[in-house]
Motif scaffolding. Structure first.
Motif, PDB file in Angstrom:
ATOM      1  N   ASN A 151       0.822  -1.215   0.000  1.00 25.52           N
ATOM      2  CA  ASN A 151       0.000   0.000   0.000  1.00 25.52           C
ATOM      3  C   ASN A 151       0.856   1.264   0.000  1.00 25.52           C
ATOM      4  N   ASP A 152       1.935   1.242   0.783  1.00 29.02           N
ATOM      5  CA  ASP A 152       2.810   2.413   0.813  1.00 29.02           C
ATOM      6  C   ASP A 152       3.464   2.647  -0.547  1.00 29.02           C
ATOM      7  N   ALA A 153       3.856   1.553  -1.203  1.00 26.64           N
ATOM      8  CA  ALA A 153       4.458   1.680  -2.534  1.00 26.64           C
ATOM      9  C   ALA A 153       3.441   2.227  -3.546  1.00 26.64           C
ATOM     10  N   ILE A 154       2.207   1.724  -3.475  1.00 27.00           N
ATOM     11  CA  ILE A 154       1.160   2.216  -4.375  1.00 27.00           C
ATOM     12  C   ILE A 154       0.835   3.678  -4.094  1.00 27.00           C
ATOM     13  N   MET A 155       0.838   4.038  -2.816  1.00 26.96           N
ATOM     14  CA  MET A 155       0.474   5.399  -2.420  1.00 26.96           C
ATOM     15  C   MET A 155       1.398   6.440  -3.052  1.00 26.96           C
ATOM     16  N   VAL A 156       2.653   6.088  -3.243  1.00 25.62           N
ATOM     17  CA  VAL A 156       3.613   7.019  -3.824  1.00 25.62           C
ATOM     18  C   VAL A 156       3.147   7.493  -5.195  1.00 25.62           C
ATOM     19  N   VAL A 157       2.545   6.581  -5.974  1.00 32.33           N
ATOM     20  CA  VAL A 157       2.169   6.927  -7.347  1.00 32.33           C
ATOM     21  C   VAL A 157       0.668   7.152  -7.522  1.00 32.33           C
ATOM     22  N   ALA A 158      -0.167   6.637  -6.612  1.00 29.48           N
ATOM     23  CA  ALA A 158      -1.613   6.686  -6.830  1.00 29.48           C
ATOM     24  C   ALA A 158      -2.344   7.748  -6.027  1.00 29.48           C
ATOM     25  N   PHE A 159      -1.765   8.205  -4.926  1.00 30.45           N
ATOM     26  CA  PHE A 159      -2.477   9.137  -4.050  1.00 30.45           C
ATOM     27  C   PHE A 159      -2.860  10.424  -4.783  1.00 30.45           C
ATOM     28  N   ALA A 160      -1.904  11.075  -5.422  1.00 30.24           N
ATOM     29  CA  ALA A 160      -2.183  12.350  -6.088  1.00 30.24           C
ATOM     30  C   ALA A 160      -3.186  12.202  -7.235  1.00 30.24           C
ATOM     31  N   PRO A 161      -3.028  11.216  -8.147  1.00 30.55           N
ATOM     32  CA  PRO A 161      -4.007  11.092  -9.232  1.00 30.55           C
ATOM     33  C   PRO A 161      -5.437  10.833  -8.747  1.00 30.55           C
ATOM     34  N   ILE A 162      -5.588   9.973  -7.729  1.00 28.52           N
ATOM     35  CA  ILE A 162      -6.933   9.657  -7.238  1.00 28.52           C
ATOM     36  C   ILE A 162      -7.557  10.873  -6.565  1.00 28.52           C
ATOM     37  N   VAL A 163      -6.795  11.555  -5.702  1.00 34.92           N
ATOM     38  CA  VAL A 163      -7.304  12.755  -5.047  1.00 34.92           C
ATOM     39  C   VAL A 163      -7.650  13.821  -6.085  1.00 34.92           C
ATOM     40  N   GLY A 164      -6.751  14.020  -7.054  1.00 31.29           N
ATOM     41  CA  GLY A 164      -6.995  15.023  -8.092  1.00 31.29           C
ATOM     42  C   GLY A 164      -8.231  14.706  -8.913  1.00 31.29           C
ATOM     43  N   LEU A 165      -8.399  13.434  -9.265  1.00 31.27           N
ATOM     44  CA  LEU A 165      -9.568  13.020 -10.055  1.00 31.27           C
ATOM     45  C   LEU A 165     -10.861  13.283  -9.291  1.00 31.27           C
ATOM     46  N   LEU A 166     -10.922  12.845  -8.041  1.00 29.99           N
ATOM     47  CA  LEU A 166     -12.166  12.963  -7.282  1.00 29.99           C
ATOM     48  C   LEU A 166     -12.468  14.409  -6.883  1.00 29.99           C
ATOM     49  N   LEU A 167     -11.438  15.195  -6.606  1.00 26.95           N
ATOM     50  CA  LEU A 167     -11.685  16.614  -6.352  1.00 26.95           C
ATOM     51  C   LEU A 167     -12.195  17.295  -7.613  1.00 26.95           C
ATOM     52  N   GLY A 168     -11.642  16.898  -8.758  1.00 25.18           N
ATOM     53  CA  GLY A 168     -12.112  17.456 -10.020  1.00 25.18           C
ATOM     54  C   GLY A 168     -13.556  17.093 -10.304  1.00 25.18           C
ATOM     55  N   LEU A 169     -13.928  15.842 -10.019  1.00 27.53           N
ATOM     56  CA  LEU A 169     -15.308  15.411 -10.208  1.00 27.53           C
ATOM     57  C   LEU A 169     -16.247  16.153  -9.260  1.00 27.53           C
ATOM     58  N   SER A 170     -15.713  16.589  -8.126  1.00 28.38           N
ATOM     59  CA  SER A 170     -16.511  17.343  -7.166  1.00 28.38           C
ATOM     60  C   SER A 170     -16.528  18.839  -7.488  1.00 28.38           C
ATOM     61  N   ALA A 171     -15.946  19.197  -8.626  1.00 32.71           N
ATOM     62  CA  ALA A 171     -15.879  20.597  -9.066  1.00 32.71           C
ATOM     63  C   ALA A 171     -15.071  21.458  -8.096  1.00 32.71           C
ATOM     64  N   ILE A 172     -14.072  20.828  -7.442  1.00 32.30           N
ATOM     65  CA  ILE A 172     -13.186  21.549  -6.544  1.00 32.30           C
ATOM     66  C   ILE A 172     -11.872  21.806  -7.278  1.00 32.30           C
ATOM     67  N   THR A 173     -11.455  23.034  -7.321  1.00 34.47           N
ATOM     68  CA  THR A 173     -10.222  23.376  -8.016  1.00 34.47           C
ATOM     69  C   THR A 173      -9.035  22.644  -7.391  1.00 34.47           C
ATOM     70  N   VAL A 174      -8.292  21.943  -8.223  1.00 30.36           N
ATOM     71  CA  VAL A 174      -7.168  21.141  -7.735  1.00 30.36           C
ATOM     72  C   VAL A 174      -5.866  21.922  -7.914  1.00 30.36           C
ATOM     73  N   PRO A 175      -5.223  22.324  -6.828  1.00 26.48           N
ATOM     74  CA  PRO A 175      -3.908  22.971  -6.932  1.00 26.48           C
ATOM     75  C   PRO A 175      -2.832  21.900  -7.125  1.00 26.48           C
ATOM     76  N   TRP A 176      -2.625  21.513  -8.362  1.00 33.00           N
ATOM     77  CA  TRP A 176      -1.767  20.359  -8.632  1.00 33.00           C
ATOM     78  C   TRP A 176      -0.343  20.537  -8.113  1.00 33.00           C
ATOM     79  N   ASP A 177       0.167  21.761  -8.193  1.00 29.96           N
ATOM     80  CA  ASP A 177       1.536  21.965  -7.700  1.00 29.96           C
ATOM     81  C   ASP A 177       1.627  21.677  -6.200  1.00 29.96           C
ATOM     82  N   THR A 178       0.615  22.123  -5.447  1.00 31.83           N
ATOM     83  CA  THR A 178       0.599  21.874  -4.000  1.00 31.83           C
ATOM     84  C   THR A 178       0.354  20.405  -3.702  1.00 31.83           C
ATOM     85  N   LEU A 179      -0.526  19.769  -4.475  1.00 32.04           N
ATOM     86  CA  LEU A 179      -0.825  18.349  -4.268  1.00 32.04           C
ATOM     87  C   LEU A 179       0.417  17.497  -4.503  1.00 32.04           C
TER      88      LEU A 179
END
Length: 353
Positions: A151-179
């Motif tokens: 899970n920790d290994a997956i989190m390195v590559v999957a956390f940002a894309p999943i959070v960014g995708l779901l925030l985007g679907l929620s119409a929440i502006t995603v500050p990608w540089d900060t994420l």
């Protein structure tokens, strides 16, 4: 389970009181701490998060990933729940409860932020407390270790894309540089630092050195968590005093999410015929959250005063009682679980080998 872990909800409650009181009587101090930023990262908070996370990650041996194939059913179920179900189910629950049913009862300006916090919380599978839960259900320790490492290994590559995708679907502006900066600071850097330190410890003293260091680091990690909570509630105090029901309302989707995902993981393990000693920790890993990372990411993305930060802290508040209830269910249902057709079939096959 240590005294701190057993009474985590009590300590969080005391931190709520202490933080609200400190924020009320020492507002200038909290404003000064909040202003200590560089590249949108609060320096005191970054230090506290590292002190929380690194001691936990020092325990993780990524070489245990070699054992993943031994428990392929449980590993497959847990990865499916953690990464294909949990973040998305939490987003759905957030939209339904926070964005619709409870909307009239919550501050309108914070609705999107609350939902964002819930999404961030669900996108980070638990690391440290999982070992406690696994022990309480007599879980297979090698499975637990290999699953957490994976899970920790997956989190390195999957956390940002999943959070960014779901925030985007929620119409929440995603500050990608900060994420992405948050992923680097609170996942990549701690993982690398912890593994380098772990190797150095084993090269200069072995298991004894590791145990000595962990006995020192663990209290530091706990103290850092408590100080972080006091800081958060120092900033959130006015909002909570004005509407104390916010915490209860935010707890509803979190509770539903825990029981939904732990139940689904447990059932899928039974259907595939996995042993109960693997199914138990699989269900618990599938339901619990890496709240230290979630708190850090929410603060970095939305700030101390945000609904997102508060939502992640509510996850800390309910963690112990709800997970202990899942432990109780798993232990009490062992007979029912082992009576499953696939479980009995695989048990007989192993006995015949």
């Amino acid at each position: 389970m240590s005294i701190f872990e057993r009474y985590l909800t009590l300590w969080v409650g005391l931190c709520i009181v202490a933080g609200i009181a400190a924020g009320h009587f020492l507002p200038d101090l909290f404003q000064s701490l909040g202003s200590l930023e560089y590249a949108k990262v609060n320096i005191p908070m970054a230090v506290l998060i590292w002190l929380m996370i690194i001691p936990m990650l020092v325990r993780i041996d990524f070489m245990s990933l070699r054992q993943v194939g031994r428990y392929w059913r449980g590993i497959g179920v847990t990865v499916f729940i953690n990464w294909a179900i949990k973040p998305f189910s939490m987003a759905l629950l957030g939209w339904v409860f926070i964005g619709w049913l409870f909307r009239p009862l919550l501050p309108e300006v914070q609705i999107d932020s609350y939902i964002a916090g819930l999404i961030i919380l669900a996108a980070a599978p638990c690391t440290a407390m999982v070992f406690v839960w696994s022990n309480l259900v007599k879980g297979e320790p090698h499975f637990t270790l290999s699953q957490v490492a994976l899970n920790d290994a997956i989190m390195v590559v999957a956390f940002a894309p999943i959070v960014g995708l779901l925030l985007g679907l929620s119409a929440i502006t995603v500050p990608w540089d900060t994420l992405l900066l948050s992923v680097g600071l609170y996942i990549v850097v701690p993982v690398v630092a912890a593994q380098l330190y772990r190797r150095w410890l084993f090269a200069n003293g072995g298991v004894a050195a590791m145990n000595r260091v962990l006995s020192v680091l663990q209290p530091i990690s706990i103290a850092s968590l408590l100080v972080t909570l006091v800081m958060l509630f120092g900033f959130q105090g006015e909002q909570i005093v004005a509407q104390p029901t916010i915490i209860l309302l935010l707890a509803v989707p979190i509770l539903i999410q825990v029981y939904l995902n732990s139940g689904l993981a447990y059932y899928l393990n039974r259907v595939t015929g996995e042993q109960h000693c693997v199914a138990g920790p699989s269900a618990l890993i599938g339901a619990s959250n890496f709240f230290e990372l979630a708190v850090a990411a929410a603060i970095a993305l939305f700030g101390f005063n945000s609904g997102a930060a508060l939502a992640t802290v509510v996850g800390v508040l309910v963690e112990v009682p709800v997970m202990l209830s899942v432990v109780w269910i798993v232990n009490r249902s062992q007979g029912w679980y082992e009576n499953g057709a696939a479980v009995r079939r695989n048990t007989k096959a192993k006995a015949a080998e």
